[in-house]
Scaffold this motif. Sequence first.
Motif, PDB file in Angstrom:
ATOM      1  N   PRO A  19      -1.514   2.134  -6.993  1.00 24.87           N
ATOM      2  CA  PRO A  19      -0.316   1.394  -6.566  1.00 24.87           C
ATOM      3  C   PRO A  19       0.464   2.139  -5.481  1.00 24.87           C
ATOM      4  O   PRO A  19       0.699   3.340  -5.574  1.00 24.87           O
ATOM      5  N   ARG A  20       0.871   1.408  -4.454  1.00 29.61           N
ATOM      6  CA  ARG A  20       1.645   2.017  -3.364  1.00 29.61           C
ATOM      7  C   ARG A  20       2.992   2.540  -3.848  1.00 29.61           C
ATOM      8  O   ARG A  20       3.481   3.557  -3.379  1.00 29.61           O
ATOM      9  N   ARG A  21       3.624   1.815  -4.749  1.00 27.54           N
ATOM     10  CA  ARG A  21       4.990   2.172  -5.143  1.00 27.54           C
ATOM     11  C   ARG A  21       5.040   3.554  -5.794  1.00 27.54           C
ATOM     12  O   ARG A  21       6.021   4.287  -5.643  1.00 27.54           O
ATOM     13  N   HIS A  22       3.983   3.937  -6.487  1.00 26.20           N
ATOM     14  CA  HIS A  22       3.972   5.257  -7.112  1.00 26.20           C
ATOM     15  C   HIS A  22       3.771   6.357  -6.071  1.00 26.20           C
ATOM     16  O   HIS A  22       4.346   7.445  -6.201  1.00 26.20           O
ATOM     17  N   LEU A  23       2.972   6.079  -5.054  1.00 24.54           N
ATOM     18  CA  LEU A  23       2.805   7.055  -3.971  1.00 24.54           C
ATOM     19  C   LEU A  23       4.116   7.257  -3.228  1.00 24.54           C
ATOM     20  O   LEU A  23       4.500   8.396  -2.908  1.00 24.54           O
ATOM     21  N   LEU A  75       1.800  -1.168   6.057  1.00 25.11           N
ATOM     22  CA  LEU A  75       0.891  -1.621   7.111  1.00 25.11           C
ATOM     23  C   LEU A  75      -0.257  -0.638   7.318  1.00 25.11           C
ATOM     24  O   LEU A  75      -1.404  -1.050   7.547  1.00 25.11           O
ATOM     25  N   ARG A  76       0.021   0.658   7.233  1.00 28.47           N
ATOM     26  CA  ARG A  76      -1.019   1.660   7.482  1.00 28.47           C
ATOM     27  C   ARG A  76      -2.018   1.761   6.331  1.00 28.47           C
ATOM     28  O   ARG A  76      -3.138   2.241   6.532  1.00 28.47           O
ATOM     29  N   THR A  77      -1.637   1.350   5.130  1.00 28.69           N
ATOM     30  CA  THR A  77      -2.544   1.457   3.984  1.00 28.69           C
ATOM     31  C   THR A  77      -3.148   0.123   3.593  1.00 28.69           C
ATOM     32  O   THR A  77      -3.733   0.009   2.515  1.00 28.69           O
TER      33      THR A  77
END
Length: 329
Positions: free
Chosen positions: A105-109, A246-248
Amino acid sequence: MIQRTSYFRTAAGFEVIEHARNRLAIVLVAVFVPVWITLITVMMPERPLPFRYRATDEVLQLNGMHLTLISGGLNAVTLIVGFLMFSVTYRSGPFDRRLVAAGYPRRHLLAAKMSALMLSSVLISVYAAGVIWLYWKPEQWWLLALSLFTSALTYGGIGIVLGVVLRGELEGMFTIIMISIIDVGLESPVVNGSASGDLVHFLPMYGSMQGGVAAGFTSGFPTRQLLLAPAWWLGCALIGLVAFHLRTRVHTRRARPLPVRGTEQVLAQRPGPGESVHVCVKMCDETCTAGDHMPLYQGLAVLAALSAEQAAGNAEQNVYPLGRRTSAM
């Protein structure tokens, strides 16, 4: 809830490792800050300088050396934290994309990056305020540390944005240095005789400089000015969030769902909270392998890390994910 905590803990661990590997930033904190503060106390004269304190809208005649200690401390903290967050964000870009592509998940990163920014800003700001205190006792030491923290937070957010947006490491370093130099130069009356102009309201370090002056020479608290620093940080965080998304992005089409036959159910694309994986790594040849059974979030991180090492030419292992199993974790 347990799985979300595990995702965040794993991402935070990666951030701590990246920060610990940045030896240049550690050397800058340990050496550059005390050397810079010492040079200011030795070389700067103590003649009075005018400074417009916006909380009371009056022009104060302040000790030039003490005023330079404030601006120099802000400059050192912003350069170090901005460089640190840019370097970590830029170097972990390919690794983050692999993690997201693997389902992390992006939010954890992002939460891990923000937590690392908060922690590093607190440590570096308190350290810089302590070094300044060795040479000069300000009226409100805690407010000086808070002002340094707000400037570090602002430039840390700028560093994250540049680390996601820019394509080269050299351009990011140069951009952070130039922004900090211009910001401090326009804020300090030592360099800019018209530092009391209205345009300084729009500079990232404006609120921190006003807070530093209040900490050193008054007993007040410039609330309105200091609130501008979190506004800068929130703006940078919003830009960084969009740029990171956008980059991921994974630029692949989703496969069509398989038809359901009879009572057979198609496996869900997203893993359940109790699932785990078995990862096998080839050590020397096809008959020499090592494997381990681990939680799904940890397995995804291991696969991404080994893939990154292999792509960089630092590892010879081949990774074989042998499937997904359901277990009571």
